[in-house]
Design a protein around this motif. Structure first.
Motif, PDB file in Angstrom:
ATOM      1  N   LEU A  90       1.044   0.972 -10.106  1.00 25.87           N
ATOM      2  CA  LEU A  90       1.845   1.843  -9.323  1.00 25.87           C
ATOM      3  C   LEU A  90       3.058   2.383 -10.018  1.00 25.87           C
ATOM      4  CD1 LEU A  90       2.029  -0.592  -6.237  1.00 25.87           C
ATOM      5  CD2 LEU A  90       0.851   1.722  -6.324  1.00 25.87           C
ATOM      6  N   GLY A  91       3.562   1.676 -10.998  1.00 26.78           N
ATOM      7  CA  GLY A  91       4.695   2.280 -11.695  1.00 26.78           C
ATOM      8  C   GLY A  91       4.254   3.543 -12.385  1.00 26.78           C
ATOM      9  N   ALA A  92       3.079   3.733 -12.858  1.00 27.68           N
ATOM     10  CA  ALA A  92       2.667   5.193 -13.309  1.00 27.68           C
ATOM     11  C   ALA A  92       2.582   6.180 -12.372  1.00 27.68           C
ATOM     12  CB  ALA A  92       1.265   4.841 -13.880  1.00 27.68           C
ATOM     13  N   LEU A  93       2.722   5.919 -11.074  1.00 25.96           N
ATOM     14  CA  LEU A  93       2.671   6.937  -9.929  1.00 25.96           C
ATOM     15  C   LEU A  93       4.186   7.486  -9.518  1.00 25.96           C
ATOM     16  CD1 LEU A  93      -0.204   5.723  -7.778  1.00 25.96           C
ATOM     17  CD2 LEU A  93      -0.365   7.156  -9.744  1.00 25.96           C
ATOM     18  N   ALA A  94       5.069   6.703 -10.113  1.00 32.32           N
ATOM     19  CA  ALA A  94       6.372   7.187  -9.452  1.00 32.32           C
ATOM     20  C   ALA A  94       6.740   8.424 -10.250  1.00 32.32           C
ATOM     21  CB  ALA A  94       7.457   6.071 -10.107  1.00 32.32           C
ATOM     22  N   PRO A  99       2.127  10.811  -5.577  1.00 33.92           N
ATOM     23  CA  PRO A  99       1.090  11.137  -4.160  1.00 33.92           C
ATOM     24  C   PRO A  99       1.810  10.377  -2.931  1.00 33.92           C
ATOM     25  CG  PRO A  99       0.361   9.118  -5.625  1.00 33.92           C
ATOM     26  CD  PRO A  99       1.504   9.630  -6.046  1.00 33.92           C
ATOM     27  N   HIS A 100       1.116  10.958  -1.835  1.00 29.24           N
ATOM     28  CA  HIS A 100       1.584  10.397  -0.485  1.00 29.24           C
ATOM     29  C   HIS A 100       0.804   8.943  -0.362  1.00 29.24           C
ATOM     30  CE1 HIS A 100       1.435  14.904   0.511  1.00 29.24           C
ATOM     31  NE2 HIS A 100       2.835  14.575   0.136  1.00 29.24           N
ATOM     32  N   ALA A 101      -0.351   8.886  -0.735  1.00 21.86           N
ATOM     33  CA  ALA A 101      -0.934   7.553  -0.642  1.00 21.86           C
ATOM     34  C   ALA A 101      -1.850   7.062  -2.033  1.00 21.86           C
ATOM     35  CB  ALA A 101      -1.995   7.622   0.272  1.00 21.86           C
ATOM     36  N   LEU A 168       1.915   5.108  -0.219  1.00 22.83           N
ATOM     37  CA  LEU A 168       2.549   4.781  -1.380  1.00 22.83           C
ATOM     38  C   LEU A 168       3.787   3.802  -1.337  1.00 22.83           C
ATOM     39  CD1 LEU A 168       2.378   4.555  -4.524  1.00 22.83           C
ATOM     40  CD2 LEU A 168       3.561   6.685  -4.676  1.00 22.83           C
ATOM     41  N   ALA A 169       4.687   4.349  -0.427  1.00 21.83           N
ATOM     42  CA  ALA A 169       5.906   3.614  -0.394  1.00 21.83           C
ATOM     43  C   ALA A 169       6.019   2.296   0.145  1.00 21.83           C
ATOM     44  CB  ALA A 169       6.776   4.582   0.634  1.00 21.83           C
ATOM     45  N   PRO A 170       5.212   1.923   1.208  1.00 24.31           N
ATOM     46  CA  PRO A 170       5.328   0.726   1.611  1.00 24.31           C
ATOM     47  C   PRO A 170       4.431  -0.427   0.830  1.00 24.31           C
ATOM     48  CG  PRO A 170       3.783   1.835   3.125  1.00 24.31           C
ATOM     49  CD  PRO A 170       4.637   2.858   2.554  1.00 24.31           C
ATOM     50  N   LEU A 171       3.465   0.053  -0.011  1.00 25.31           N
ATOM     51  CA  LEU A 171       2.591  -0.701  -0.829  1.00 25.31           C
ATOM     52  C   LEU A 171       3.631  -1.062  -2.144  1.00 25.31           C
ATOM     53  CD1 LEU A 171       0.213  -2.097  -1.977  1.00 25.31           C
ATOM     54  CD2 LEU A 171      -0.581  -0.096  -2.958  1.00 25.31           C
ATOM     55  N   ALA A 172       4.355   0.056  -2.702  1.00 26.82           N
ATOM     56  CA  ALA A 172       5.438  -0.322  -3.831  1.00 26.82           C
ATOM     57  C   ALA A 172       6.042  -1.121  -3.353  1.00 26.82           C
ATOM     58  CB  ALA A 172       5.824   1.166  -4.334  1.00 26.82           C
TER      59      ALA A 172
END
Length: 388
Positions: A90-94, A99-101, A168-172
């Motif tokens: 997830l850190g690599a997606l910041a 993405p949105h999801a 993405l936001a709630p999972l992060a």
């Protein structure tokens, strides 16, 4: 349309399976377990980018497993637990390009289908968290050691699979809470983190074929499930007879006043079978793998060549289904040695003797074999291999 990236978790060591390689780098047919999982997401139109979380030191293995893909992946080093590895992904997606999801998938589920990825993607248009699920089919028992203490009501119970999809936001946020100690730690799937924070998790239909490889039995079942097609190769060899026995033929040493002449031990029968296997694999021939110009093969036992070809077949995920050998000579008489040859060839190749046929014929005293100047052998090898 929701913008979705995928995280494939491939940092585990697969201790329950055992063996020198983690399970994600084992072969299923011509591709590894990891490659099959990654290819499903790389090929899917709903997925923008693919991040693979790996253990430190596995970079070269991943590069080999994913060579020649038209799309590249991002590699991230994982942590000591699955939860820590997903957090690293997830850190690599910041950042601004986040993405949105995201979908999170276990590399050890190599048969994930495009349809299943599509169902999760479609559900993410309206849901914050989505998991594939299949109903529990077996009766469930609670045990204390070996003693059954209760039967568990399976009504409403399902098995959760991956890929699991999330905004993405709630999972992060759920992973950050776990890292800080205010949330769940040691979760075996990401949906558990959303549940613990009071989030709503939606299910879509999973697939029984989307099974996770955990044990050696799982791996065997996965390999057995691969669609396979037959491939047939032919081999032919000739060697001159010269004075001075014994003769080596069909893997046997036979008392005879002459021997076959060649750079190796000149076992014409094993050479023909070896070339037949290479032919079925489209993998060169005996001369390209063991050139007669190389002095290391001077006088070499031909069972080494045949065993090498059989190993190449297994490494390619192929099963040797049948070998048919015909030896053409006036002498020595092959009939008395036929069964021993079948057993020896089967042992070298590593297949049941029932899959090996050995026949002999003369050429009615015609040609070089008829004149006793040499021996010829012809062989076919049939293999079953996955082409996907």
């Amino acid at each position: 349309m929701t913008l979705i990236d995928a995280i494939i978790v491939a940092a585990g060591r697969g201790t329950r399976l055992g063996g020198p390689l983690p399970k994600q780098f084992l072969r299923l047919g011509p591709r590894t377990v990891l490659a099959r999982s990654a290819d499903a997401f790389l090929a899917h139109p709903a997925i923008r980018n693919v991040v693979i979380v790996i253990a430190e030191g596995d970079e070269e293995r991943v590069a080999d497993a994913l060579a020649d893909r038209p799309r590249t992946v991002t590699l991230v080093t994982g942590g000591d637990t699955r939860q820590a590895s997903v957090a690293a992904g997830l850190g690599a997606l910041a950042g601004d390009d986040a993405p949105h999801a995201v979908m999170v998938h276990d590399a050890a589920r190599p048969f994930v289908s495009a349809a299943l990825i599509g169902r999760v993607a479609d559900a993410l248009e309206t849901a914050d968290a989505v998991i594939p699920a299949i109903p529990v089919a077996d009766t469930l028992k609670r045990v204390d050691g070996t003693r059954v203490t209760a039967t568990v009501d399976r009504t409403g119970l399902v098995q959760a699979q991956t890929p699991q999809g999330f905004r993405l936001a709630p999972l992060a946020a759920a992973h950050s809470a776990g890292v800080s100690g205010s949330g769940v730690s040691g979760a075996t799937d990401d949906a558990s983190l959303i549940e613990a924070m009071g989030g709503h998790v939606t299910t879509v239909d999973g697939e029984r074929a989307n099974a996770k490889i955990t044990t050696a039995d799982d791996l065997a079942e996965a390999r057995a499930a691969l669609p396979r097609v037959p491939a047939v190769g032919q081999g032919f060899d000739v060697h001159r007879l010269v004075p001075g026995g014994p003769i080596i033929i069909g893997g046997l040493t036979i008392d005879f006043p002459e021997r076959l002449d060649g750079h190796s031990d000149a076992d014409v029968a094993l050479h023909a079978i070896t070339d037949a296997l290479f032919g079925a694999l489209a993998d060169g021939d005996i001369g390209s793998h063991f050139p007669p110009s190389d002095p290391q093969w001077k006088g070499a036992a031909s069972d080494r060549f045949l065993a090498f070809a059989a190993d190449r077949a297994r490494a390619a995920g192929a099963e040797i289904a049948h070998i048919d050998l015909t030896i053409m000579c006036e002498r020595p008489k092959i009939g008395p040695h036929r069964e021993a040859m079948r057993e020896r060839i089967a042992a070298i190749v590593g297949i049941p003797v029932a899959r090996v046929a050995v026949k002999a014929t003369t050429t009615e005293r015609l040609g070089f074999t008829g004149r006793g100047e040499g021996i010829a052998a012809s062989a076919t090898a049939t293999i079953l291999r996955s082409m996907a």
